[in-house]
Design a protein around this motif. Sequence first.
Motif, mmCIF file in Angstrom:
data_model
loop_
_atom_site.group_PDB
_atom_site.id
_atom_site.type_symbol
_atom_site.label_atom_id
_atom_site.label_comp_id
_atom_site.label_asym_id
_atom_site.label_seq_id
_atom_site.Cartn_x
_atom_site.Cartn_y
_atom_site.Cartn_z
ATOM 1 N N SER A 1 0.817 -1.143 0.043
ATOM 2 C CA SER A 1 0.033 0.051 -0.018
ATOM 3 C C SER A 1 0.834 1.133 0.092
ATOM 4 O O SER A 1 2.119 1.048 -0.175
ATOM 5 C CB SER A 1 -0.837 -0.148 1.178
ATOM 6 N N ASP A 2 0.492 2.338 0.131
ATOM 7 C CA ASP A 2 1.329 3.634 0.205
ATOM 8 C C ASP A 2 2.020 3.637 1.739
ATOM 9 O O ASP A 2 2.974 4.461 1.371
ATOM 10 C CB ASP A 2 0.080 4.760 0.385
ATOM 11 N N ASP A 3 1.303 3.021 2.313
ATOM 12 C CA ASP A 3 2.247 2.928 3.744
ATOM 13 C C ASP A 3 3.134 1.720 3.725
ATOM 14 O O ASP A 3 4.289 2.029 4.491
ATOM 15 C CB ASP A 3 1.358 2.880 4.880
ATOM 16 N N VAL A 4 2.895 0.641 3.197
ATOM 17 C CA VAL A 4 3.604 -0.597 3.317
ATOM 18 C C VAL A 4 4.419 -0.878 2.182
ATOM 19 O O VAL A 4 3.743 -1.150 0.991
ATOM 20 C CB VAL A 4 2.737 -1.688 3.770
ATOM 21 N N ARG A 5 5.777 -1.229 2.253
ATOM 22 C CA ARG A 5 6.539 -1.606 0.979
ATOM 23 C C ARG A 5 7.289 -2.687 1.376
ATOM 24 O O ARG A 5 7.847 -3.049 2.418
ATOM 25 C CB ARG A 5 7.474 -0.614 0.685
ATOM 26 N N PHE A 6 7.544 -3.876 0.403
ATOM 27 C CA PHE A 6 8.097 -4.827 0.467
ATOM 28 C C PHE A 6 9.304 -5.026 -0.288
ATOM 29 O O PHE A 6 9.186 -4.544 -1.676
ATOM 30 C CB PHE A 6 7.378 -6.541 0.236
ATOM 31 N N ASP A 7 10.581 -5.413 -0.099
ATOM 32 C CA ASP A 7 11.694 -5.753 -0.828
ATOM 33 C C ASP A 7 12.785 -6.840 -0.485
ATOM 34 O O ASP A 7 12.395 -7.387 0.634
ATOM 35 C CB ASP A 7 12.294 -4.352 -1.114
ATOM 36 N N HIS A 8 13.566 -6.920 -1.030
ATOM 37 C CA HIS A 8 14.924 -7.884 -0.823
ATOM 38 C C HIS A 8 14.418 -9.408 -0.505
ATOM 39 O O HIS A 8 14.478 -9.946 0.632
ATOM 40 C CB HIS A 8 15.592 -7.107 0.477
ATOM 41 N N LEU A 9 13.465 -9.636 -1.194
ATOM 42 C CA LEU A 9 12.893 -11.051 -1.229
ATOM 43 C C LEU A 9 13.928 -11.930 -1.344
ATOM 44 O O LEU A 9 14.441 -11.899 -2.651
ATOM 45 C CB LEU A 9 11.635 -11.317 -2.040
ATOM 46 N N ARG A 10 14.002 -13.093 -0.719
ATOM 47 C CA ARG A 10 14.735 -14.320 -1.003
ATOM 48 C C ARG A 10 14.095 -15.551 -0.638
ATOM 49 O O ARG A 10 13.511 -15.704 0.172
ATOM 50 C CB ARG A 10 16.171 -14.177 -0.053
#
Length: 309
Positions: free
Chosen positions: A238-247
């Motif tokens: 969402s505008d508030d929640v972000r995901f990254d660096h998935l392994r």
Amino acid sequence: MRPGANRRPSGRPRRRLSVRAFLQLSVLAALSTIVLKTAAWWVTGSVGLLSDALESFVNLAAALFALAMVTIASAPADDEHPYGHNKAEYFSSGFEGLLIFGASLAIAWAAVQRWLAPQPLEGVGLGVALSVVSSVINGGLAAAMLRAARRHDSIVLEADARHLMTDVWTSIGVAGGVLLVPLTGLLWLDPLLAIAVALNILREASSLLRRSVDGLMDRALSDDERASIDAVLHDMASDDVRFDHLRTRRAAGAKFCQLHLHAPATWTLGRAAAEREAVERRLIAAVRGLRVTIELLPAGQEPPGVRTP
């Protein structure tokens, strides 16, 4: 659950019990087929049936070793093995591949000796009947084990089942060829069949060894599993929640997923933890057997040494 903790799916004890039960059945089946196939060889003197009996000894050794490795793999994680002991299952399939390879060489050697000194066969009907009974036992167990292997994502069960199924087709081919020997008078058919058996199980050994080595090298999850994970993260971003660096990585039946969850610094710890828990539950529901580790970070911040994608 503490921040960044590894959430594990339920059902692992049930999986271990099922895998162990099938491997115990495999031991019993191997003992039964050893008796039947050895009797078939003793009655007929066929080197083809002897090669079939030798492979049953390999089945027994492989099943016993697999039981030992499953016991090790089921041990809980500890300080020296924080991700558990699941990779022990790959040693089992690799060991089975080595056993099959050795059996193929022994069978080929016996076949060459018989080729050089052909011998007539006796009691063919009884010998073939005993071989067929052993094939029925192995075939029924192999089919059940393959279904269980798919259900539990167990390379141990799959390796043992595929080996048993190879044994079934081998036995069928040998039995048919042995029946042809007295009908045609071609004594060289018997050692020729034994050589064909050796080549067939050599191919199976190569496949098992290749998969075992691949599994020990931290292979990522499949494209379908990765797509399921991406779909969940896309849905929950969402505008508030972000995901990254998935392994992701796989270790036998265990699947691991690690990522960062970025939330606004103004959120309370309780709100951020609740969001992380919701993501974890969705991911575990999307990919069977998944173990999830999510590190919470304020929006715009990365751990030291990590570049923003």
